[in-house]
Design an enzyme around this catalytic site. Structure first.
Site, short mmCIF file in Angstrom:
data_model
loop_
_atom_site.label_atom_id
_atom_site.label_comp_id
_atom_site.label_asym_id
_atom_site.label_seq_id
_atom_site.Cartn_x
_atom_site.Cartn_y
_atom_site.Cartn_z
N GLU A 39 0.79 -1.18 0.03
CA GLU A 39 0.04 0.08 -0.06
C GLU A 39 0.91 1.19 0.11
O GLU A 39 1.97 1.36 0.68
CB GLU A 39 -0.73 -0.05 1.33
N ASP A 40 0.45 2.24 -0.67
CA ASP A 40 1.28 3.55 -0.69
C ASP A 40 1.44 4.29 0.73
O ASP A 40 2.36 4.91 0.94
CB ASP A 40 0.65 4.52 -1.84
N ASP A 77 -2.91 6.77 6.65
CA ASP A 77 -3.10 7.88 7.39
C ASP A 77 -4.14 7.58 8.56
O ASP A 77 -3.87 7.44 9.59
CB ASP A 77 -3.19 9.44 6.64
N ARG A 88 0.71 11.13 -10.34
CA ARG A 88 1.45 9.85 -10.28
C ARG A 88 2.55 9.52 -10.92
O ARG A 88 3.50 8.82 -10.42
CB ARG A 88 0.34 8.64 -10.54
N LYS A 146 1.34 16.39 5.77
CA LYS A 146 1.10 17.21 4.60
C LYS A 146 0.49 16.51 3.70
O LYS A 146 0.66 15.28 3.55
CB LYS A 146 2.45 17.53 4.23
N PHE A 147 -0.37 17.11 2.84
CA PHE A 147 -0.84 16.34 1.45
C PHE A 147 0.02 16.12 0.51
O PHE A 147 0.87 17.27 0.12
CB PHE A 147 -1.91 17.04 0.92
#
Ligand code: HPA
Ligand code: MG
Length: 228
Positions: A142-143, A146, A209, A195-196
């Site tokens: 999984e990346d 959160d 991506r 942070k996004f």
């Protein structure tokens, strides 16, 4: 004298810890090659591709040391994990060079994010047959974790619906935010600030991506690609 072959010594030699990216660690995007179309949408680079590749090599060794020579399904959670997955499978294949049991790859698509927020719903697509994971050892790739909600639901589904035997989680990124629900984080490459971020497979509304480095979005980039 320390016994280099004791169990504790072996564990300390093989067990890695994730690299922790500090809250204030940001590098200028113009020190790196980033696609021109994205430059003004990004605030900074926080993990360059080279560092990801080096860390994933070590993570693959750690995974192999832990799981050993047993049949394994490596499950790519699309789309965000596609680059992490190919790097990890390449490195696992090297780590498993003397294994007698096969490694199988499989793919599932999970969708739960819109804009920078989770939608609270997890949609799963893929896996051509329900029996593919039945009674299998599964390494979930999984990346990012959160809130923990996506991984929690995924683990629940893999066990209850797909009847997986044992699941491990391998994560490219673990975000330092309070979990809504605790989930196992067995193998983690990096932990990162709240942070996004985008790049190396991770998206913002399906863009970015293809960016090689993991970057923080700028406010203007978030606004530009927002779904209204
Ligand atoms: N970026 C992209 N996708 C995500 C993130 C993020 O920071 N957190 C959860 N999914
Ligand atoms: Mg995503």
């Amino acid at each position: 004298m320390a016994d280099c072959c004791s169990k504790a010594a072996k564990e300390s030699m093989t067990k890695t810890t994730s690299i922790s990216i500090p809250d204030d660690y940001e590098m200028p995007t113009n020190s790196f090659i980033v696609p021109g179309c994205y430059r003004s949408d990004l605030k900074s680079v926080i993990i360059p591709e080279g560092l990801i590749r080096d860390r994933v090599k070590r993570l693959a060794q750690e995974i192999h040391d832990e799981i050993g020579d047993q049949p394994l399904v490596v499950l790519c959670i699309l789309k965000g994990s596609y680059r992490f997955f190919t790097a990890l499978v390449d490195d696992l294949t090297i780590a498993r060079h003397s294994c007698a049991t096969p490694l199988v790859v499989d793919f599932i698509r999970a969708k739960s994010y819109e804009n920078t927020e989770t939608t609270g719903e997890l949609q799963l697509f893929g896996l051509s047959s329900l029996g593919e994971l039945e009674n299998q050892n599964v390494l979930i790739v999984e990346d990012i974790v959160d809130s923990g909600l996506t991984m929690h639901r995924l683990l629940h589904t893999l066990h209850s619906k797909y009847k997986a035997k044992k699941c491990w989680t391998s994560l490219l990124l673990s975000k330092r935010v309070p979990r809504k629900i605790e989930v196992p984080e067995d193998f983690v490459a990096f932990d990162i600030p709240d942070k996004f971020i985008v790049g190396y497979g991770l998206d913002y509304n399906q863009k970015f991506r293809d960016l090689n480095h993991i970057c923080v979005m700028s406010e203007s980039g978030i606004e530009k690609y927002k779904n209204h």
